[in-house]
Design a protein around this motif. Sequence first.
Motif, PDB file in Angstrom:
ATOM      1  N   SER A  15       0.833  -1.209   0.000  1.00 40.38           N
ATOM      2  CA  SER A  15       0.000   0.000   0.000  1.00 40.38           C
ATOM      3  C   SER A  15       0.866   1.256   0.000  1.00 40.38           C
ATOM      4  CB  SER A  15      -0.913   0.029   1.228  1.00 40.38           C
ATOM      5  OG  SER A  15      -1.784  -1.068   1.215  1.00 40.38           O
ATOM      6  N   LEU A  16       1.921   1.230   0.808  1.00 41.83           N
ATOM      7  CA  LEU A  16       2.852   2.363   0.826  1.00 41.83           C
ATOM      8  C   LEU A  16       3.552   2.514  -0.519  1.00 41.83           C
ATOM      9  CD1 LEU A  16       4.457   1.893   4.364  1.00 41.83           C
ATOM     10  CD2 LEU A  16       2.711   3.547   3.676  1.00 41.83           C
ATOM     11  N   VAL A  17       3.920   1.394  -1.127  1.00 41.84           N
ATOM     12  CA  VAL A  17       4.561   1.432  -2.444  1.00 41.84           C
ATOM     13  C   VAL A  17       3.605   2.023  -3.475  1.00 41.84           C
ATOM     14  CG1 VAL A  17       5.429  -0.017  -4.332  1.00 41.84           C
ATOM     15  CG2 VAL A  17       6.193  -0.438  -1.989  1.00 41.84           C
ATOM     16  N   ALA A  18       2.327   1.651  -3.416  1.00 45.74           N
ATOM     17  CA  ALA A  18       1.345   2.180  -4.367  1.00 45.74           C
ATOM     18  C   ALA A  18       1.201   3.694  -4.235  1.00 45.74           C
ATOM     19  CB  ALA A  18      -0.009   1.489  -4.166  1.00 45.74           C
ATOM     20  N   VAL A  19       1.154   4.168  -3.004  1.00 40.97           N
ATOM     21  CA  VAL A  19       1.055   5.624  -2.785  1.00 40.97           C
ATOM     22  C   VAL A  19       2.316   6.307  -3.303  1.00 40.97           C
ATOM     23  CG1 VAL A  19       0.976   7.425  -1.010  1.00 40.97           C
ATOM     24  CG2 VAL A  19      -0.555   5.449  -0.857  1.00 40.97           C
ATOM     25  N   ALA A  20       3.460   5.743  -2.982  1.00 40.01           N
ATOM     26  CA  ALA A  20       4.722   6.328  -3.450  1.00 40.01           C
ATOM     27  C   ALA A  20       4.805   6.301  -4.977  1.00 40.01           C
ATOM     28  CB  ALA A  20       5.899   5.573  -2.841  1.00 40.01           C
ATOM     29  N   ALA A  21       4.331   5.228  -5.600  1.00 32.24           N
ATOM     30  CA  ALA A  21       4.370   5.118  -7.061  1.00 32.24           C
ATOM     31  C   ALA A  21       3.460   6.147  -7.717  1.00 32.24           C
ATOM     32  CB  ALA A  21       3.984   3.709  -7.494  1.00 32.24           C
ATOM     33  N   ALA A  22       2.391   6.518  -7.036  1.00 28.64           N
ATOM     34  CA  ALA A  22       1.494   7.541  -7.579  1.00 28.64           C
ATOM     35  C   ALA A  22       2.112   8.928  -7.472  1.00 28.64           C
ATOM     36  CB  ALA A  22       0.154   7.492  -6.852  1.00 28.64           C
TER      37      ALA A  22
END
Length: 130
Positions: A15-22
């Motif tokens: 989830s943190l990776v997804a936010v960072a990727a956005a």
Amino acid sequence: MRLFSVPERIGGFGSLVAVAAAVWPALVDHTGAALPCPLRTVTGIPCPGCGLTTAAVALVRGEFGAAIHANPLIFGLAAFTVAAFPLVALRAAGVLGPPRPWSSERRRQMGWIAGLLAVASWLYQLHRLL
């Protein structure tokens, strides 16, 4: 007693990776700062995680082909992330009990699986980047 199981923790990380990727592409475009792979920068040899940032950004954008080309492990992380949300919600609602600790045999098996995935990823990155 652990509050979250290992898959839930991996999903939380996803989830943190997804936010960072956005957010990452806008940050790079604005500042010009990039985050190179330290191992590849120093030795010229890619690490097993090379391409994960690129893969995460591509996956968030819906570019599945680019994501799998950059690093196929991103799809495993995405699967854990998607599965973690209902699992955490069911635990919070009291439908599921707390996670049970893994036996030493199970921990050893998961260690082998993680190690084999890392080796497979590294071989893929070596083939792709060298």
